[in-house]
Enzyme design. Structure first.
Site, PDB file in Angstrom:
ATOM      1  N   LYS A  25     -21.921  -5.629  61.583  1.00 51.86           N
ATOM      2  CA  LYS A  25     -22.390  -6.169  60.428  1.00 51.86           C
ATOM      3  C   LYS A  25     -23.468  -5.182  59.498  1.00 51.86           C
ATOM      4  O   LYS A  25     -24.519  -4.733  59.891  1.00 51.86           O
ATOM      5  CB  LYS A  25     -23.346  -7.700  60.355  1.00 51.86           C
ATOM      6  CG  LYS A  25     -23.774  -8.046  59.162  1.00 51.86           C
ATOM      7  CD  LYS A  25     -24.523  -9.366  58.960  1.00 51.86           C
ATOM      8  CE  LYS A  25     -24.874  -9.793  57.583  1.00 51.86           C
ATOM      9  NZ  LYS A  25     -25.920  -8.966  56.947  1.00 51.86           N
ATOM     10  N   ASP A  42     -27.599   8.558  66.981  1.00 53.21           N
ATOM     11  CA  ASP A  42     -27.104   9.726  66.232  1.00 53.21           C
ATOM     12  C   ASP A  42     -28.272  10.714  66.149  1.00 53.21           C
ATOM     13  O   ASP A  42     -27.902  11.827  66.193  1.00 53.21           O
ATOM     14  CB  ASP A  42     -27.035   9.391  64.756  1.00 53.21           C
ATOM     15  CG  ASP A  42     -25.492   8.342  64.574  1.00 53.21           C
ATOM     16  OD1 ASP A  42     -24.803   8.137  65.382  1.00 53.21           O
ATOM     17  OD2 ASP A  42     -25.430   8.276  63.278  1.00 53.21           O
ATOM     18  N   SER A  90     -26.667  -5.889  62.244  1.00 52.70           N
ATOM     19  CA  SER A  90     -27.322  -5.786  61.042  1.00 52.70           C
ATOM     20  C   SER A  90     -28.611  -4.997  61.273  1.00 52.70           C
ATOM     21  O   SER A  90     -28.408  -3.921  61.700  1.00 52.70           O
ATOM     22  CB  SER A  90     -27.821  -7.207  60.539  1.00 52.70           C
ATOM     23  OG  SER A  90     -28.249  -6.940  59.303  1.00 52.70           O
TER      24      SER A  90
END
Length: 436
Positions: free
Chosen positions: A342, A328, A317
């Site tokens: 999640k 990224d 999460s």
């Protein structure tokens, strides 16, 4: 001339017909107004909140959502338990274990874990598997009875005191695991290796201590270690203090440890991302209208030096949001194992009677557009299994690997800087002399 009796009777009959016609029209075009009691009002309040915010409104037609409301209101509801049962029955067909009612005690416990520094229980952080509703272990809290019993991430919780967690649901299962210090609970689990075990756990007070830090020194380098075990309300400020402390100790790089961090408050996760990223995308949230809302980081950072991040199957999460943003944006390499997966965001609403309602309102994508729901995030480098059971301890092989990786990068960076410096300090050769 005054009207006779026959004329008055005719007028009266016409008037009566008009009144009856209006009555019939009113009854046809208006719904009956029913007086709802407190329990029924709670059902209606819940239905409205879900109806306005639930991520997947297409599901409403599939499950006949309005009919579910009507069925719930038709039930005899005279107590709070009857209202809660009606709400849980109404929500179940939506098929989202994270859209759920939290009864008052459970709601207070959840809010306490997001604000406070300790809980009473066995220390299991749980999630519900979307495909089959099984209740699984995201991670054990460090220093908890579950941690001491070496219960690992990915284990399926089969029974709690003889009851099926899958039947109980996520919140009721968590509630059964909490209790007074010294009381015991019998659980049955299935490990990721398909081994079934019965374990007796004694509940106790568990110190959450969500942020832990220390300096790591060896012959050549001084590194910082920063572990975040959950994203509660106080975490951003604690991370700020930890980074200031490490900066004063002149660390050359930091190992960020997000292992077994099952998430928490998304807002806290975003605030921590701000500490490491400068004007870079953190996450994109996608709402029920399929509108992507990118969330960028602030300009100012708290730490912009070398960073590596440890993740595992218990990283979930909000901690996956942070890990995905670091990866990224090429801010940090991820080491360890694939994360939990999640990728849904819930809002938490106070209901009128002191209970709470969690509703899935958005999904999130990493800055490069990756949807991690049920997929997780792959690390840049997998580390050796079996996974260490003592994150941050002296026998933590993964932490040792991360230290070696960081030191190698620092040495390489130092060599490159020296070569650049030598190149800049070398005087150019005179072209005329070079011809001699």
């Amino acid at each position: 001339m005054l009207p006779n009796v026959k004329t008055c009777s005719k007028i009266f009959r016409q008037f009566l017909i008009v009144i009856i016609s209006f009555g019939l029209l009113f009854s046809i075009f208006s719904e009956p107004v029913l007086a709802l009691n407190d329990g029924q009002q709670l059902v209606l309040e819940t239905w409205n909140i879900v109806n306005e915010g639930f991520l997947n409104p297409q599901k409403f037609d599939e499950v006949q959502w309005k009919r579910l409301r009507q069925q719930a209101l038709e039930k005899p509801i005279t107590t709070s338990d009857e209202a809660y049962s009606a709400i849980e029955t109404m929500l179940q067909p939506l098929g989202d274990p994270y859209t759920r009612l939290l009864r008052p005690n459970d709601f207070q416990s959840m809010k306490g874990s997001n604000i406070g520094s300790e809980i009473n229980g066995v220390g299991l952080q749980l999630g519900a598997r979307n495909e089959d509703g099984e209740i699984i272990v995201i991670s054990p809290l460090e220093g908890s009875p579950a941690f001491d019993a070496e219960i690992v991430s990915g284990s399926i919780l089969l029974k709690v005191d003889g009851e099926s967690p899958k039947r109980l649901g996520l919140e009721a299962t968590a509630s059964k695991l909490r209790g007074e210090t010294g009381s015991k609970v019998l659980i049955e689990i299935q490990t990721p290796q398909q081994e079934e075990k019965e374990i007796v756990l004694e509940r106790r007070s568990v110190d959450l201590r969500p942020v832990r830090t220390r300096r790591i020194r060896n012959e050549n380098h001084t590194l910082g270690y920063l572990r975040i075990t959950q994203f509660s309300e106080a975490v951003p400020e604690q991370v700020k203090e930890a980074l200031q402390e490490l900066s004063e100790k002149e660390v050359e790089g930091i190992v960020l440890d997000l292992r077994n961090n099952s998430g928490g408050l998304v807002s806290s996760g975003l605030a921590v991302a701000n500490a490491f990223l400068s004007e870079q995308p953190i996450v994109e949230t996608k709402n029920r209208n399929q509108i992507n809302d990118p969330i960028p980081s602030n300009k100012e950072t708290l730490y912009d030096g070398p960073l590596v991040t440890l993740v595992n199957g218990g990283t979930a999460s909000a901690s996956e949001i942070l890990a995905g943003a670091l990866q990224d944006n090429k801010r940090s390499l991820l080491l360890g194992h694939k994360t939990f997966g999640k990728g849904l965001i819930q809002t938490l609403t106070n209901l009128s009677d002191g209970s709470g309602l969690a509703v899935t309102v958005a999904s999130y994508l990493t800055p490069s557009g990756r949807d991690i729901q049920n997929l997780g995030i792959e690390p840049d480098r997998y580390l050796e299994i079996p996974e260490p059971l003592n994150p941050g301890g002296t026998e933590d092989r993964w932490l040792q690997d991360a230290e070696l990786f960081m030191e190698a990068n620092l040495d390489l960076q130092s060599i490159e800087e020296n070569q650049t410096e030598k190149s800049e300090n070398t005087e150019p050769i005179d072209s005329e002399l070079s011809d001699l």
